[in-house]
Design an enzyme around this catalytic site. Structure first.
Site, short mmCIF file in Angstrom:
data_model
loop_
_atom_site.label_atom_id
_atom_site.label_comp_id
_atom_site.label_asym_id
_atom_site.label_seq_id
_atom_site.Cartn_x
_atom_site.Cartn_y
_atom_site.Cartn_z
N GLU A 60 0.82 -1.21 0.00
CA GLU A 60 0.00 0.00 0.00
C GLU A 60 0.85 1.26 0.00
OE1 GLU A 60 -2.55 -3.31 1.12
OE2 GLU A 60 -0.61 -2.63 1.88
N HIS A 129 -8.44 -5.52 10.70
CA HIS A 129 -9.11 -5.39 9.41
C HIS A 129 -10.46 -4.69 9.54
CE1 HIS A 129 -6.15 -8.42 8.50
NE2 HIS A 129 -6.48 -8.45 7.23
#
Length: 324
Positions: A60, A129
């Site tokens: 990312e 998450h």
């Protein structure tokens, strides 16, 4: 009008923008040949090819940084995060660089990037998450944050976000992807920074965003049927810029306010909204402002416990009845 799922509405909005503007590209993990982790980009790679829909490495920090650089050079990248929890490894790029480049260049360089993906709990994927970072990102000047609740808003807002010259952080909810809603055949935009009254009422205002809007609407139906309360539901749609006047107008009508969010309570979006109401509509209140958020703990892995940790219809009904 026709019925589309939230997922389909997002895909249609992005497809229209790809066809409208040759500078729009979509990048992220598994967005191309795999059709997206949540199938939002399904079929787009086959239709538009490698130059418009590109898979990225599992990094990312790398691909978000690449997207920010590309946006500074004239592209309009739409970057998909598999979970918004993964944004934290790209925090320097997203928070420090994207937010400041226009200001630090004296307005000479824009950063028209959209970073989108799921920002929610409720799916039993654990604490790493399940973050909802809209409050943290909205704290940074130069960034825009939107959280659509319906298919109609998802399509209209993704199109507006892609056309915006500032970074727009577009937060979705995986539990909404299959939700159906009416979407016009003709092209339309939903302006960033404009709230929407999803249900009219006179006894209480519930202010919310994202999936909590859907829960608030269900709670409002129960409150009407079982307690004869007419609840107004204000969907923020945009966290920053925030439609302050829409919030204040509703509270001045109903004289009571309940803020519902999946954010954690400490320094949450609800804290900012409560301050707004307190400072600018205090004399219009007939009862103290109430807040309902996720219980202040890391996201619980257990399914039955997580259902209690985040807002649900029963918690909203009970909170509404306790407003006073």
């Amino acid at each position: 009008m026709r019925k589309l799922s939230y997922r389909e509405a997002l895909r249609e909005g992005m497809s229209e923008e790809i066809e409208r503007d040759e500078n729009v590209v979509i990048m992220g993990e598994e967005v191309a040949q795999y059709n997206g982790a949540y199938k939002v980009t399904e079929g787009m790679w086959a239709k538009y090819g490698d130059k418009r829909i590109a898979d990225t490495p599992i990094s990312e920090a790398g691909f978000i940084g690449m997207g920010i650089g590309a946006s500074m050079l004239g592209l309009r990248p739409v970057m998909e995060l598999m979970f918004y929890s993964f944004a934290y490894v790209a925090w320097d790029q997203m928070i420090n660089n994207a937010s400041a480049i226009r200001y630090m260049s004296g307005g000479k360089i824009n950063c028209p990037i959209v970073i989108r993906g799921p920002a929610n709990g409720g799916t039993n994927v654990g604490a790493t998450h399940s973050h909802t970072p809209e409050n943290a990102i909205a704290n940074v000047p130069g960034l825009k944050v939107v959280c659509p609740a319906t298919a109609y808003d998802a399509k209209g807002l993704i199109k507006s976000a892609i056309r915006d010259n500032d970074p727009v952080y577009f937060m979705e909810n995986t539990l909404l992807y299959g939700e159906m809603g009416e979407v016009p055949e003709e092209e339309y935009l939903v302006p960033i920074g404009k709230a929407d009254v999803k249900r009219e009422g006179k006894d209480l205002t519930i202010i919310s965003h994202g999936r909590c809007v859907i829960l608030a609407l269900k709670a409002a139906e129960l409150l009407q049927a079982e307690h004869d309360l007419e609840v107004e539901v204000v969907d923020l749609r945009s966290i920053r810029p925030l439609d302050e006047e829409a919030i204040l107008e509703s509270v001045r009508k109903t004289h009571r306010a309940l803020v519902v969010e999946e954010n954690k309570p400490f320094c949450g979006v609800g804290a900012q909204i409560s301050h707004l109401i307190q400072s600018r509509a205090f004399d219009d209140l007939d009862a103290p402002i109430k807040r309902l958020s996720a219980i202040d703990a890391p996201a619980i892995y257990s399914d039955p416990l997580e259902k209690i940790q985040i807002p649900n219809v029963d918690r909203i009904v009970r909170a509404a009845l306790n407003v006073g």
